[in-house]
Design an enzyme around this catalytic site. Structure first.
Site: not given
Ligand code: ZN
Length: 470
Positions: A18, A106-107, A116, A240, A242, A244-245, A327
């Site tokens: 990242r 992500s966030h 990832k 979030d 992407d 995944d949360r 998550h």
């Molecule tokens: Zn995420």
């Protein structure tokens, strides 16, 4: 092709890659990761990969560079396009791919992006990420003539997650995609669920014009809470950037935090998996661990980090795991990866089957006083050292004071008769994360004072713990 490539040292993280686009992370880096990761997959006997990307402006370019890198090693690459990270995970299962790569920040703010990765044996993290750096630095790439193809998986993904909806009465639900990459999936899946669904910010927009796509921060839930209350919704759900949360609010607009959500899911999952191990991270409330035990499950505390939890879950055969961060991983009826749209469907299902509102399900947990997860900036070079220093001092203190228990699974988690406090270094940002929890206000004050005192001994000012208790 054998040109060596070195990365900015800050981008190879514990469980992903990242950085800041154009500053620490470039398309050339994505291409090199593709060549290095592809090399590792090919040498391990793999032949195929899936690549997806989130809604950031830089993501399509990074995805193209990644596909170039992967195909140059001889892999066949399925390009699944724009969507949530969970759809990439699904694609890997659905297409039986040997590897998966998601381009996502992500966030993080719009100028960030990241990568990832996973193989069929699990998430790529820690030593495997360092190995990618070494392969690239040595220019030790295999060469092949792989092909790339577009493969649409969104219909199959939505079919799969909607199939597990198990509600009975119809609900009114507000959903906030935060302009993140789950927006299209959210729109299409809610069209197929019974009840009334109010969608906020389901247009995918990498500038995140309405609020930051991180549902663990209360200010990002303001619009959702308002929508729930104004429309008499049974609950609200946020994702979030992407997907995944997950974040959630109850029918009164009260935030249901990640550990509380996991307790609610645990009650449901333990009905069909009595005695199962349920895993949570070190940031979670003691009330969650106690609740899992009360429900007949085996609570297991583990390190924060989606890759780490996922790996522990596979190792222990646990049907459910989760983090404070939202998550949450269902292996019960599902694949064991963190899929916020799927978690949303499971939450709507269980609230729908319950005779009680979501707030009552949350309020089954005993009330304790705890701080939110407080994050405060620290010099990147001192981040881990501060935690190590405090760990060493607290271990020394516990050797003469049996009332102090030290847990070093991840950072420092200190248990005293007052409750517990935690300090750990974030793997993804230059911040330390703190949390404390007690049965009483005075106990909480003593815990915070002990934590702040330790930070001061390491030359840091303590966090303000602003934002109130929950
Ligand atoms: Zn995420």
């Amino acid at each position: 092709m054998s040109d060596a490539h070195s990365f900015n040292p800050t981008v190879l993280r514990e469980y992903d890659i990242r950085g800041i686009v154009g500053k620490t992370l470039h398309e050339a880096d994505a291409r090199a990761v593709g060549r290095a990761f592809g090399t590792i997959v090919v040498r391990g006997g793999g032949s195929s990969a899936c690549v997806g990307y989130d809604g950031r402006f830089s993501s399509p370019g990074f995805a193209d560079a990644m596909v170039e890198g992967l195909t140059s090693t001889g892999l066949t690459v399925n390009k699944i396009g724009l969507g949530p990270t969970s759809m990439l995970y699904f694609a890997c299962k659905h297409l039986n791919a040997d590897a998966g790569v998601m381009i996502t920040g992500s966030h993080n703010p719009p100028d960030y992006n990241g990568i990832k990765m996973q193989t069929s044996s699990g998430p790529v993290y820690g030593e495997q990420i360092l190995e990618i750096g070494r392969v690239a630095a040595a220019g030790d790439f295999v060469s092949g003539d792989g092909k790339a193809q577009d493969v649409a998986v969104e219909d199959a993904y939505i079919d799969r997650i909607v199939a597990d909806y198990d509600g009975t009465r119809e609900l009114t639900v507000a959903w906030d995609a935060g302009n993140g990459s789950a927006g299209n999936v959210l729109r299409r899946m809610t069209e197929r669920l019974p009840g009334r669904h109010i969608l906020l910010y389901d247009d995918i927009d990498g500038s995140f014009p309405n609020h930051h796509p991180d549902p663990t921060i209360p200010e990002n839930l303001v619009q959702l809470r308002k929508t729930v209350v104004e429309n008499g919704c049974d609950l609200g759900i946020a994702f979030d950037g992407d997907g995944d949360r997950i974040g959630a609010v109850d029918e009164a607009g009260g935030i249901v935090w990640g550990d509380q959500l996991l307790a609610i899911y645990s009650a449901d999952v333990l009905k069909t998996h009595p005695g199962a191990t349920i895993i949570a991270d070190v940031k979670a409330s003691q009330t969650l661990y106690d609740e899992i035990a009360r429900l007949g499950g085996v609570p297991l505390m583990w390190k924060t980090g989606h890759s780490l939890l996922k790996a522990k879950m596979a190792e222990t055969g646990s049907p459910l795991a989760g983090e404070m961060s939202g998550h949450i991983f269902f292996a019960d009826r599902y694949y064991g990866f963190d899929d916020a749209p799927y978690c949303g469907i499971r939450l709507v299902g269980l609230v729908s089957r319950s005779s009680e509102p979501l707030s009552a399900l949350r309020d089954r947990l005993p009330s304790v006083i705890n701080t939110p997860e407080v994050r405060f900036q620290v010099d990147e070079t001192r981040k881990f050292a501060v935690v190590d220093e405090i760990l060493a001092r607290m271990k020394a203190a516990s050797s003469t004071n049996p009332e102090i228990q030290v847990n070093d699974i991840d950072g420092v988690r200190i248990q005293t008769p007052d409750g517990w406090w935690l300090l750990r270094a974030s793997n993804t940002q230059d911040v330390l994360v703190a949390r404390a929890e007690s049965q009483s206000d005075t106990g909480l004050e003593r815990l915070k004072a002990q934590l702040v005192g330790q930070l001061e001994q390491s030359g840091l000012e303590g966090p303000s713990f602003a934002g109130g208790a929950h």
